[in-house]
Design a protein around this motif. Structure first.
Motif, PDB file in Angstrom:
ATOM      1  N   ILE A   8       0.854  -1.191   0.000  1.00  7.68           N
ATOM      2  CA  ILE A   8       0.000   0.000   0.000  1.00  7.68           C
ATOM      3  C   ILE A   8       0.890   1.242   0.000  1.00  7.68           C
ATOM      4  N   LEU A   9       0.628   2.112  -0.943  1.00 14.28           N
ATOM      5  CA  LEU A   9       1.412   3.334  -1.070  1.00 14.28           C
ATOM      6  C   LEU A   9       0.477   4.515  -0.856  1.00 14.28           C
ATOM      7  N   ARG A  10       0.827   5.372   0.052  1.00 11.18           N
ATOM      8  CA  ARG A  10      -0.043   6.524   0.314  1.00 11.18           C
ATOM      9  C   ARG A  10       0.767   7.815   0.271  1.00 11.18           C
ATOM     10  N   GLU A  11       0.263   8.780  -0.505  1.00  5.08           N
ATOM     11  CA  GLU A  11       0.876  10.110  -0.527  1.00  5.08           C
ATOM     12  C   GLU A  11       0.289  10.915   0.613  1.00  5.08           C
ATOM     13  N   ARG A  12       1.140  11.494   1.416  1.00 10.20           N
ATOM     14  CA  ARG A  12       0.678  12.350   2.506  1.00 10.20           C
ATOM     15  C   ARG A  12       1.149  13.765   2.181  1.00 10.20           C
ATOM     16  N   ASP A  26      13.066   6.801   6.194  1.00 10.02           N
ATOM     17  CA  ASP A  26      12.583   6.855   7.582  1.00 10.02           C
ATOM     18  C   ASP A  26      11.459   5.841   7.763  1.00 10.02           C
ATOM     19  N   HIS A  27      11.444   5.209   8.927  1.00 10.31           N
ATOM     20  CA  HIS A  27      10.333   4.320   9.267  1.00 10.31           C
ATOM     21  C   HIS A  27       9.432   5.064  10.241  1.00 10.31           C
ATOM     22  N   LEU A  28       8.177   5.215   9.879  1.00  8.98           N
ATOM     23  CA  LEU A  28       7.276   6.076  10.645  1.00  8.98           C
ATOM     24  C   LEU A  28       6.184   5.264  11.337  1.00  8.98           C
ATOM     25  N   THR A  29       5.739   5.795  12.458  1.00  9.32           N
ATOM     26  CA  THR A  29       4.519   5.272  13.075  1.00  9.32           C
ATOM     27  C   THR A  29       3.373   6.189  12.644  1.00  9.32           C
ATOM     28  N   SER A  30       2.148   5.791  12.934  1.00  8.87           N
ATOM     29  CA  SER A  30       0.998   6.594  12.510  1.00  8.87           C
ATOM     30  C   SER A  30       1.049   8.010  13.076  1.00  8.87           C
ATOM     31  N   ASP A  31       1.580   8.135  14.285  1.00 11.59           N
ATOM     32  CA  ASP A  31       1.572   9.421  14.985  1.00 11.59           C
ATOM     33  C   ASP A  31       2.670  10.374  14.518  1.00 11.59           C
ATOM     34  N   ALA A 119       1.694  10.798   9.775  1.00 12.86           N
ATOM     35  CA  ALA A 119       1.974   9.746   8.789  1.00 12.86           C
ATOM     36  C   ALA A 119       0.717   8.938   8.451  1.00 12.86           C
ATOM     37  N   PHE A 120      -0.149   8.697   9.432  1.00  6.07           N
ATOM     38  CA  PHE A 120      -1.357   7.894   9.268  1.00  6.07           C
ATOM     39  C   PHE A 120      -0.988   6.431   8.973  1.00  6.07           C
ATOM     40  N   VAL A 121      -0.337   6.177   7.850  1.00  6.05           N
ATOM     41  CA  VAL A 121       0.057   4.809   7.502  1.00  6.05           C
ATOM     42  C   VAL A 121       1.446   4.555   8.076  1.00  6.05           C
ATOM     43  N   PRO A 122       1.598   3.593   8.987  1.00  5.81           N
ATOM     44  CA  PRO A 122       2.938   3.306   9.485  1.00  5.81           C
ATOM     45  C   PRO A 122       3.732   2.581   8.402  1.00  5.81           C
ATOM     46  N   GLY A 123       4.913   3.045   8.111  1.00  7.29           N
ATOM     47  CA  GLY A 123       5.691   2.398   7.051  1.00  7.29           C
ATOM     48  C   GLY A 123       6.930   3.209   6.720  1.00  7.29           C
ATOM     49  N   GLU A 124       7.481   2.927   5.543  1.00 12.26           N
ATOM     50  CA  GLU A 124       8.749   3.523   5.138  1.00 12.26           C
ATOM     51  C   GLU A 124       8.507   4.685   4.170  1.00 12.26           C
ATOM     52  N   VAL A 125       9.261   5.751   4.378  1.00 15.18           N
ATOM     53  CA  VAL A 125       9.178   6.887   3.453  1.00 15.18           C
ATOM     54  C   VAL A 125       9.915   6.506   2.173  1.00 15.18           C
ATOM     55  N   VAL A 126       9.203   6.451   1.055  1.00 15.11           N
ATOM     56  CA  VAL A 126       9.838   6.049  -0.205  1.00 15.11           C
ATOM     57  C   VAL A 126       9.998   7.231  -1.157  1.00 15.11           C
ATOM     58  N   LYS A 127       9.375   8.349  -0.833  1.00 10.83           N
ATOM     59  CA  LYS A 127       9.577   9.535  -1.672  1.00 10.83           C
ATOM     60  C   LYS A 127       9.251  10.774  -0.840  1.00 10.83           C
ATOM     61  N   VAL A 128      10.082  11.793  -1.010  1.00 14.69           N
ATOM     62  CA  VAL A 128       9.808  13.062  -0.320  1.00 14.69           C
ATOM     63  C   VAL A 128       9.349  14.066  -1.364  1.00 14.69           C
ATOM     64  N   HIS A 129       8.238  14.713  -1.110  1.00 14.87           N
ATOM     65  CA  HIS A 129       7.733  15.765  -2.001  1.00 14.87           C
ATOM     66  C   HIS A 129       8.109  17.095  -1.354  1.00 14.87           C
ATOM     67  N   PRO A 130       9.138  17.754  -1.856  1.00 20.04           N
ATOM     68  CA  PRO A 130       9.639  18.955  -1.174  1.00 20.04           C
ATOM     69  C   PRO A 130       8.528  19.984  -0.953  1.00 20.04           C
ATOM     70  N   GLY A 131       8.475  20.453   0.254  1.00 19.07           N
ATOM     71  CA  GLY A 131       7.501  21.492   0.598  1.00 19.07           C
ATOM     72  C   GLY A 131       6.081  20.995   0.757  1.00 19.07           C
ATOM     73  N   ARG A 132       5.821  19.726   0.468  1.00 19.58           N
ATOM     74  CA  ARG A 132       4.442  19.245   0.503  1.00 19.58           C
ATOM     75  C   ARG A 132       4.223  18.029   1.402  1.00 19.58           C
ATOM     76  N   GLY A 133       5.164  17.049   1.399  1.00 18.16           N
ATOM     77  CA  GLY A 133       4.925  15.861   2.206  1.00 18.16           C
ATOM     78  C   GLY A 133       5.756  14.689   1.733  1.00 18.16           C
ATOM     79  N   ALA A 134       5.222  13.481   1.861  1.00 19.76           N
ATOM     80  CA  ALA A 134       5.998  12.289   1.524  1.00 19.76           C
ATOM     81  C   ALA A 134       5.072  11.161   1.105  1.00 19.76           C
ATOM     82  N   ILE A 136       4.482   7.148   1.598  1.00 21.30           N
ATOM     83  CA  ILE A 136       4.813   6.121   2.583  1.00 21.30           C
ATOM     84  C   ILE A 136       4.330   4.780   2.066  1.00 21.30           C
ATOM     85  N   ARG A 137       5.185   3.765   2.224  1.00 22.64           N
ATOM     86  CA  ARG A 137       4.809   2.433   1.752  1.00 22.64           C
ATOM     87  C   ARG A 137       4.720   1.477   2.935  1.00 22.64           C
ATOM     88  N   THR A 138       3.704   0.651   2.882  1.00 20.26           N
ATOM     89  CA  THR A 138       3.581  -0.372   3.915  1.00 20.26           C
ATOM     90  C   THR A 138       2.992  -1.634   3.294  1.00 20.26           C
TER      91      THR A 138
END
Lengths: 343, 572
Positions: A8-12, A26-31, A119-134, A136-138
């Motif tokens: 599952i890939l989610r753009e945040r 980075d590995h993120l938790t939902s919080d 982050a909402f979805v706990p997982g790994e940051v696979v792309k950074v969108h500069p100035g906007r977000g990232a 995350i894949r899980t």
């Protein structure tokens, strides 16, 4: 639509530009906070003219701040000598940036927590969108729901009913359910919802909901997800079984229905092949489907055959569809538009 | 009639929020005719996709006509060569979400009212209204909220020409302050439709970083409302801003023979044409019950007024259920079982907009909802006409369209639904866009008016018949009138009609006759003498309505359901 294991890939992404606080890998938790908006807080109008009891045109000469300044709660923003040694003073009530002063009012944009993008979805940051977000894949189990509301939430799944058609009753919701995501067959009592919010439940998933509760749901601060629809249809068995399998597991849910994203994700360890859960496979014989015809909504059936020729409906018009077998073993022709793939 | 045009084979599509309607128009024996038409679901997931929706329709049309219209690579094969291809592609759109607007006006009863009327065209939805003539701090708080939750367009209206300007200039200055930290491309477009003398100062106050437009004052004098230019500008803005947001817009724009047009624009052209042509009378009430919105428009030589409300029969059902109490919808249902299921079933239809009705009950329920959507829209239309809300309409023809009318196999159901919703008085023709092709024909008329006219006249109008509503009231089941139908082909048909009932008389499609009405009992408007009406038959022949106006439904639920069953039978 459900998938037992998928990537599952989610753009945040922030709605407006801001600062991204995570990095690739980075590995993120939902919080975890992914980004914070440059100017995300609420805008507050302070009526300085009224507070100092002067004409709006004379406010400028009593100002102690200017556009672009940041003020802290209690900071003096304007004052005028009132009588003798006494002053009329106006203080900021919150931490904020001064946006501007106009016609006797000072406009302050609140700085702080509101608007933080987590982050909402706990997982790994696979792309950074500069100035906007990232992005995350899980990996995990996935379910898209037909209706949802109340934003995003996360907690441990808790199966509250064994029967997929059983209601989630108010006396099943109490202090012990704090922090949990409750699963019930049917929502019919407004008290269930108000108690869920009161006792800190983190989300509710139900098969169906009484239409009269929709308005109350939209006022709740927790997400409510519905898998089948309005009325009293039981939760489809495959969905109930999947959720029961993950009882006590961590789950994240989004009730943001306006973007077609009312969904549940249960992060799971392991590898998955299915890269795209948003495009269900085409219908095939043997597939389990949900019927969405207005009068049959919520029934689950298996596809027996897919006739190539158009067939007549009960109203007489011809359309492409499938012959499905219902649980009572009877067969029925259903237009393709009235079928949803379950698995 | 023959056509000399090089445009012969025309594919015309209307891509809606729920369904895509496509028609292939080609010359047959010297005139353009509709040789095939299909309705397919609009591709909505993961987002509305114009090209995918078009391809779905084209596949079906190709199956029907047995020849290819598009190349293997999915592009239109233009011009037609032999058995392959088309000469023109026409597309109208109603799939785009409406523009979100905020209205700023000096006063509620003048400038805001006129600006609001301009926003009823179906292209916009008003999210917020701010009255400048209110206490300073409340005004500032509301203007600050505009920055917090920006609309796509801010319309500033206010001040009659020659009147004071300082309040609207002040509002513009504050907007400039509040939006100073937002990148220019993210700022709303500001349209000024107020006092002409404020135009330059407002442009100066906003500065170069706002998209800014000026249109005629919507309230140039206290007695004159002039929303038309603002309405036109909003329509252009809608096409410029909302169409490109849809996936496939750029590709489709390259393929079409004229720029993509809003469906409402095409539909208005057809309504005006029908009204000017006068074949069905000049006073034409247009009704478009779409998936997302419902539109009513009145034409009398030209378009007099229109009203669109964001309620519809699929995505718009949720809004309808918010706007009207479910009991209003339930009152049109003929059985207790359906009444009990109504809220949940309509809720599910809203959640799954592309689900098709498959059983007669599904249709009865959706048409009950349609009655309320139309009633709500017509109430708005009366306000736009500066009239008091009323329940009845004296029009020569009702021209209706919408998916909820398409699957009504016995046309009687659609007719009853329209009769209940509009409650026409006098003699009214009932026309249906059975093929969902009117908006496309309105667009086609820009380049091939003759082809559009030929198809409209011969294939695209389903004439359901003439409705004669008896102008009076009486005791239910008492004989209202003796009727004599003097047919032009010879012969007289005699019948009685009772108060509280409907009656269908046989009259062949297109056949004219004189209907003589001899009042028997009840209270009649005007004299109680025999009156004669010229009528023409349609698909349902001739329909007489003696239920009285305004229509009064029994209070008792059981009796009311009985009435609904009786009326359905009487028209079937």
């Amino acid at each position: 639509m459900i998938s037992p294991l998928a990537i599952i890939l989610r753009e945040r992404l922030l709605a407006c530009p801001g600062e991204v606080l995570v990095q690739m890998g980075d590995h993120l938790t939902s919080d975890d906070v992914v980004a914070r908006p440059a100017a995300g807080g609420s805008l507050v109008a302070m009526d300085l003219a009224r507070e100092m009891d002067i004409d709006p045109l004379r406010v400028d000469r009593h100002l102690l701040v200017q556009a672009g300044d940041q003020v802290t709660p209690g900071a003096l923003v304007a004052q005028r000598r009132h009588w003798g040694p006494f002053y009329r003073q106006v203080r900021a009530e919150l931490l904020g940036d001064v946006v501007g002063i106009h016609d006797g009012s000072l406009f302050l944009r609140q700085v702080g927590e509101p608007g933080l993008l987590r982050a909402f979805v706990p997982g790994e940051v696979v792309k950074v969108h500069p100035g906007r977000g990232a992005s995350i894949r899980t990996t995990g189990a996935y379910m898209r729901c037909i209706w949802g509301c109340g934003g995003e939430g996360w907690g441990r799944l808790s199966m509250m009913v064994d029967d997929p058609g059983a209601p989630l009753t108010w006396n099943q919701v109490g202090r012990r359910q704090r922090g949990q995501v409750l699963v019930g067959g049917h929502l019919e009592n407004p008290r269930t919802l108000s108690r869920a919010e009161l006792f800190g439940v983190r989300g509710i998933i139900a098969g169906s909901i009484d239409p009269g509760l929709m308005r109350q749901c939209k006022q709740l601060s927790i997400p409510v997800l519905v898998t089948e629809g309005m009325g009293d249809a039981p939760m489809a068995n495959p969905i109930h079984e999947m959720l029961a399998l993950h009882h006590k597991r961590w789950a994240v849910l989004s009730g943001n229905c306006s973007r077609g994203q009312a969904e549940l994700i249960i992060p799971l360890p392991g590898k998955a092949d299915n890269l795209d859960v948003t495009n269900p496979n085409s219908l095939k014989e043997g597939c389990l489907v949900r019927l969405t015809s207005p009068s049959l909504c919520g029934m689950v059936a298996a596809i027996e055959s897919l006739p190539t020729e158009r067939q007549p409906t009960g109203l007489g018009y011809l359309t492409h569809g499938a012959i499905v077998r219902l649980s009572d073993q009877s067969s029925l022709f259903v237009p393709l538009s009235n079928l949803e793939l379950l698995r | 009639m023959s056509t000399d045009s090089s445009i012969r084979s025309i594919l015309a599509l209307d891509i809606g929020a729920t369904l895509t309607h496509a028609a292939l128009l080609e010359p047959v024996e010297g005139a353009h005719r509709m040789v095939a038409c299909v309705n397919t679901p609009t591709t909505l997931r993961p987002q509305t996709d114009l090209v995918a929706s078009l391809h779905r329709s084209v596949e079906r049309i190709q199956e029907i006509v047995g020849r290819r219209l598009f190349d293997e690579d999915g592009t239109p094969s233009k011009p037609r060569q032999g058995q392959k291809g088309i000469d023109a592609l026409i597309v109208t759109l109603s799939a785009a979400a409406p523009l979100e607007c905020a209205l700023i006006g000096l006063t509620e009863d003048l400038s805001l009212k006129s600006a609001r009327a301009a926003c009823q065209s179906g292209h916009t939805i008003v999210r917020r209204e701010i009255i400048l003539a209110q206490e300073r701090h409340a005004r500032h708080r509301e203007l600050a909220a505009l920055r917090q939750d920006p609309s796509e367009v801010i319309i500033i209206a206010g001040g009659v020409d020659g009147g004071p300007v300082h309040q609207v200039i002040d509002a513009a200055e504050l907007l400039a302050t509040l939006f100073a930290d937002l990148e220019p491309q993210l700022r709303p477009t500001v349209l000024f439709a107020g006092n002409q003398e404020a135009r330059r100062p407002i442009a100066a106050a906003l500065g170069p970083d706002f998209g800014f437009g000026v249109v005629d004052n919507v309230q140039p004098t206290p007695d004159l409302s002039s929303p038309q230019e603002l309405q036109r500008e909003l329509a252009h803005l809608y096409e410029r801003r909302k169409f490109p947001e849809l996936a496939g817009y750029d590709t489709l724009s390259e393929w079409t023979s004229i720029p993509l047009m809003a469906s409402q624009t095409g539909l208005r052209a057809i309504l005006q044409f029908l009204s000017r042509q006068g074949l069905y009378g000049s006073r034409v009430l247009g009704l478009d019950v779409g998936g997302r919105q419902t539109t009513a428009a009145l034409a009398n030589g030209r378009l007099v007024a229109s009203q669109s409300i964001q309620v519809g029969m699929s995505q718009g059902l949720e809004d309808l259920l918010h706007a009207v109490d479910i009991e209003y919808i339930q009152r049109w249902l003929p059985t207790e079982d359906l009444t009990r299921r109504a809220a949940a079933q309509l809720g599910n239809q809203a959640l799954r907009p592309q689900s098709l009705p498959t059983e007669p009950d599904d249709l009865v329920l959706i048409q009950a909802a349609m009655r309320e959507a139309v009633r709500l829209t017509l109430t708005g239309l009366t306000l736009n006409l500066h009239e008091h809300p009323r329940e009845t309409w004296a029009v020569d023809a009702i021209a209706a369209r919408g998916g909820s009318l398409l699957h009504a196999r016995p046309d009687a159901q659609a007719t009853l639904a329209l009769l209940d919703a509009v409650q026409p008085v006098g003699t009214t023709r009932l026309l249906l866009d059975w093929a969902s092709v009117w908006p496309q024909l309105g667009a086609l008329a820009q380049i091939e008016p003759l082809a559009a006219l030929q198809v409209l006249d011969r294939d695209a109008l389903l004439d359901l018949g003439t409705i004669v509503s008896l102008p009076g009231q009486g005791d239910t089941d008492q004989t209202a009138a003796h009727l004599s139908l003097l047919r032009n082909v010879g012969g007289v048909q005699v019948a009685n009609i009772d108060w509280g009932h409907l009656l269908r008389l046989d009259l062949d499609h297109g056949e004219t006759a004189i209907l003589e009405i001899n009042p028997v009992t009840g209270t009649w408007q005007g004299s109680k003498e025999t009156r004669s009406v010229k009528v023409q038959g349609g698909r349902l022949g001739l329909i007489l309505d003696a239920r009285g106006r305004p229509l009064a439904l029994p209070e008792d639920a059981e009796m009311r359901r009985g009435k609904m069953q009786t009326w359905t039978k009487e028209l079937s």
